[in-house]
Design a protein around this motif. Structure first.
Motif, PDB file in Angstrom:
ATOM      1  N   ALA A   1       0.841  -1.199   0.000  1.00  0.00           N
ATOM      2  CA  ALA A   1       0.000   0.000   0.000  1.00  0.00           C
ATOM      3  C   ALA A   1       0.876   1.249   0.000  1.00  0.00           C
ATOM      4  N   GLY A   2       2.179   1.078  -0.208  1.00  0.00           N
ATOM      5  CA  GLY A   2       3.097   2.215  -0.264  1.00  0.00           C
ATOM      6  C   GLY A   2       3.859   2.401   1.044  1.00  0.00           C
ATOM      7  N   GLN A   3       4.964   3.142   0.951  1.00  0.00           N
ATOM      8  CA  GLN A   3       5.851   3.308   2.110  1.00  0.00           C
ATOM      9  C   GLN A   3       5.140   3.962   3.291  1.00  0.00           C
ATOM     10  N   PHE A   4       4.261   4.929   3.018  1.00  0.00           N
ATOM     11  CA  PHE A   4       3.624   5.609   4.154  1.00  0.00           C
ATOM     12  C   PHE A   4       2.725   4.648   4.915  1.00  0.00           C
ATOM     13  N   MET A   5       2.027   3.795   4.183  1.00  0.00           N
ATOM     14  CA  MET A   5       1.121   2.866   4.856  1.00  0.00           C
ATOM     15  C   MET A   5       1.892   1.690   5.467  1.00  0.00           C
ATOM     16  N   ASP A   6       2.879   1.196   4.740  1.00  0.00           N
ATOM     17  CA  ASP A   6       3.592   0.003   5.210  1.00  0.00           C
ATOM     18  C   ASP A   6       4.595   0.307   6.316  1.00  0.00           C
ATOM     19  N   MET A   7       5.316   1.408   6.156  1.00  0.00           N
ATOM     20  CA  MET A   7       6.428   1.693   7.070  1.00  0.00           C
ATOM     21  C   MET A   7       6.101   2.853   8.017  1.00  0.00           C
TER      22      MET A   7
END
Lengths: 339, 339, 339, 339
Positions: free
Chosen positions: A173-179
């Motif tokens: 779901a993208g870096q903001f959502m994942d990380m």
């Protein structure tokens, strides 16, 4: 004394860790059932933990009325639906982060949780259960930092893990959502406020593969919160030295830093490269204790009938912000959040 | 304002550094004359500093009555004789450490200094003029450490310099005299007492070449001082990481450590080796500022007609102790010092 | 050998430091004239440095044709005009940062510099002459960090200096111009690119006095550069521990940090507060060596007839960006920079 | 799977910790019986762990044939006798350090262990089971340090605990036996050799109360080992900053340091005292994980029928050396050890 019977769904890398903790490190709990669609994972869990029940079907797990609680360590896109089903089936629920992959499904999960006030729901923001993070939280609550000025959070995966990251891009779901969702949660926890504006940028500095999915290998965001405090977060995939989770909170009376050196252990090496500390290389290595404390807290909350600190709203809000940061990153426009 | 005219004898590695400082970094002094038996060194100094006079003969240098002071950076075995001659010729004297290579000649040098109370004599224990060492000294004098318990001093040369060290063995007075004499001086300075017992050991851990001269590549000594405080010193030649000069003073109220990481600068590197600081690789790199402060102090003492802190007795006592440590190392017997 | 005759204008805190360096720490230069409107400062300088000429009028200083160069350490608002006059009068010019207080006057100063290609002009971004900053620059240029991902720069004054800061507010051009301009210059230097977007925020977390002037006691900005790299900078006035100038450059191959602990010296203290390092408390303490190297470079550039690395364009661009950041902070709107 | 039934004797500070670990943190073991002469301790253990059996008499504990193993956390002077009795009664034995308070009784305990080769005996040198100590051991065994030159071990209790230490003096076997025995064991483990000479000194720097018992509040020893390597150890009671257990091993290829900063956690604090880390304040805080690993290893050794790494001979030898160091400290004579 009661022993809580827990069934776990999802036996991937982190699911296996949770299973092993429930099986032997958590007081007053036992690993009664395990569920995964992969037979080989089930077999491995069977061999290591000898649970009473094994399932390849999640609905069948929920039919087991011996269980008291379920732990969801399934793919993120399944979380919200499984939370609803588990609560509906009458089980207490522990769910790994993130709550969901978009705000809409998170709101539905929140409704399910709110509709079952007698059941315990807990979200796995494990950093909140790490000894050092808790220590800092106490200092903030005791006023030792004065008024908060800036939160800075870095979450950068070791580049040594890039292959598995790249293969996961299509589902991501993208870096903001994942990380970054971890840092978003921490910022809210430490700053005790919600973001009012977000500006997010980033790029593909080493791995153009992310570009195809409109994502970057390193992204960052600057936010101003409603109480005027600031937050800067960085999420990336290319740390050369290890698993870099570093957090700083600057206040008017003191600054606190957590793990500014992501040290592997207490050993310092003096050799031809200088004076150095080796680094942690994975979340398991860095946060093993936090995962245990977190699961113990889930069990204790059920047994003592009290609500965990990390609630469904924390999942909703962190997802909302991660979603907005992603949107900002893609559009390159400032976002002012209305509430 | 007066400008002091200084002649320097000895233009080796350290002599050249002192010369360059006098030539351009020291207020109220000028490098008027240089002396060395090696013509090439004279030529190089001539080119860099353009001194008025150059000599290949030390006695000729002393005949130059324009000079106010001489700086001796000659081989250790020449120090004591040259101190006598320089004082006799009417010059203020700065002499590099060690004062001499045995106690007997040191006593003669001491007599010469004592016989010329109007001339300034200063010994080059430069660590006493390093900013961090002075800072610790002030804290000790202010009582911040309480009663001193233990002094620990490490002086270990980088193994990268081993070739020049090995070639120097035949002229060496041994590790205690060549290296540890600095730590012996510091221990006396910080503990404000003199050793009562010494036990010294060591060995050839990497370079058997030292054995032939009854020396080791790493040696250590434990001493108890008359005021009951303890001192442990280590001198060696095999540091893999750089020039390790580390000092610790443990007191009943606080512990102070100087350069426990021999950092080259303020840069921290995070790469595949972990999180590291690169290290200083030589005494020039570590103590450049101290050499300047030391020479400035020598000049200021002359101009203000006051005695430097480091006196000839410090040279006598540190040589005495280094000599006893060497004797102890060779005999493997405890030495109880009588005074 | 030639000795350069330098006249200095402005004998405040930093002007006095520059004067003392020129007087005794810089090779091939002498402090020939000093100028300040305050008689007491002139008297103090006279006593300490004994310059040949003293002036209370800047135009009179420029009439002194013995001089080779002038050093401007006057209030920022005077810089641009004095640069023009000095060049017009035929002098090489060293000017303290910032170049000017708005872009318009900077462009005029740039024109003056461009119109006098035979005269050396240098701007005092002294960090570029600090040993650690230079070390990092070499590593970047050697490709050791890989592709740059993020620059992070903190410049926070010690809260112990707040009174003089508060009294200066009416003359201040704001935190971005007064403080962050250093980090803006460093970001451009290290990233080798110019910003394309800026978002800036901040607030009055401890001192509401700044609000009256539409400024904050802590402000920050996130920028994306044209080469896609990111920069996050923080400027503040409330560091509890000392003078915090910390810089980080994250690349795809390594991360480098400069002074992440603003250590005062090499001493580590173990006492009831834990294990600690005391901190630098002022720019003089932290950057003393950089100011010397910088002035030496100015002198050497004149004598060797070569251009310094820090050029007038660096002053123009950093002022442009600081101005935009200030505008962004005041308007709370994202700025996209057109070139 | 089998579950080992363990009875613990001694429920003091450390005994309670071991009991809690066996009760809930150790796989394949259960806390079946507890024994202490103090009824209140038994009551507290009963409440927390609910063991099946409680005893105020050690012989009665040994009559319980349901048990598989006993853990002895009784006063040091009782260890050797209880080891003999426990083995005689047919139990596997875990015994806290030190093995005994003099060499003579240790030899008897050794005989008992040797006479029961089928029973597992393990001595509680818990540092050998600490993650960082094990990491260093592997590096040594892999040859990464080259040839060992010097072992340095500090064990200094926080001065905040001095009252309980002072009240314990009459029963104490002295600092070398009580404290330094850990470092003696580590030195033997890391250097893989035995001491050939010992010189030990010390004094009462803050607490003259130790003098009456011919002991010091800080003592140290320098040893040369048969393989020529050196060891310096310091044991004390007056650390101002916390529980200082620091270990260094210098080799010809690298130096390794363990916990040179006895950090409490991963938090760094920047406040008016500088940049600091708070410190661990007790062995429980520092070595909690090591105590768990140690007990798990004891259990695993029994279940897998293999010998633990820490054997009775390690207890014998470390006691022998601690005894000699104590003798040396009291006599102020060098001791050359004959074997």
């Amino acid at each position: 004394m009661t022993t809580l019977k827990i069934g776990i769904a999802g036996l991937g890398r982190l699911g296996f860790i949770h299973a092993s903790h429930i099986a032997s490190k958590i007081s007053d709990a036992e690993l009664t059932a395990v569920c995964d669609i992969h037979e080989d994972r089930l077999a491995k869990a069977k061999q290591h933990f000898d649970p009473e029940y094994t399932y390849t079907s999640f609905p069948r797990l929920l039919e087991n009325k011996e269980l008291d609680a379920v732990a969801l360590v399934t793919p993120s896109a399944l979380h919200c639906g499984q939370i609803e089903q588990s609560l509906e089936a009458g089980f207490h629920v522990f769910c790994e982060k993130p709550l969901g992959v978009n705000l809409e499904e998170c709101m539905m999960a929140k409704k399910a949780v709110d509709d079952h006030p007698d059941l315990i729901f807990m979200l796995g923001f494990m950093r909140r259960y790490d000894e050092s993070y808790r220590y800092v939280k106490r200092k903030i609550d005791d006023g030792e930092i004065g008024k908060p000025v800036l939160f800075r959070g870095y979450t950068v995966d070791p580049v040594s893990a890039i292959d598995s990251v790249l293969s996961y891009i299509p589902q991501s779901a993208g870096q903001f959502m994942d990380m970054a969702v971890h840092d978003i949660d921490l910022a809210r926890w430490y700053l005790k406020s919600e973001p009012a504006t977000i500006y997010a940028i980033g790029g593909c500095y080493a791995y153009p593969q992310f570009k195809e999915y409109d994502d970057g290998d390193n992204v960052s965001a600057l936010m101003q919160f409603e109480n005027e405090s600031m937050a800067f977060i960085l999420a990336g995939r290319t740390a050369p030295h290890g698993y870099q989770v570093e957090t700083e909170i600057i206040g008017t009376r003191s600054m606190l830093r957590i793990a500014s050196v992501p040290q592997k252990n207490l050993v310092e090496i003096l050799d031809e490269s200088g004076v150095r500390k080796e680094c942690s290389n994975s979340f398991e290595e860095r946060f093993d204790g936090a995962f245990i404390h977190e699961m113990q807290e889930f069990v204790d909350c059920i047994l003592e009938n009290r609500k965990p600190e990390v609630r469904v709203d924390d999942g909703v809000e962190s997802t909302r912000i991660a979603e907005l940061a992603t949107k900002c990153f893609k559009s390159n426009e400032l976002i002012k959040i209305k509430r």
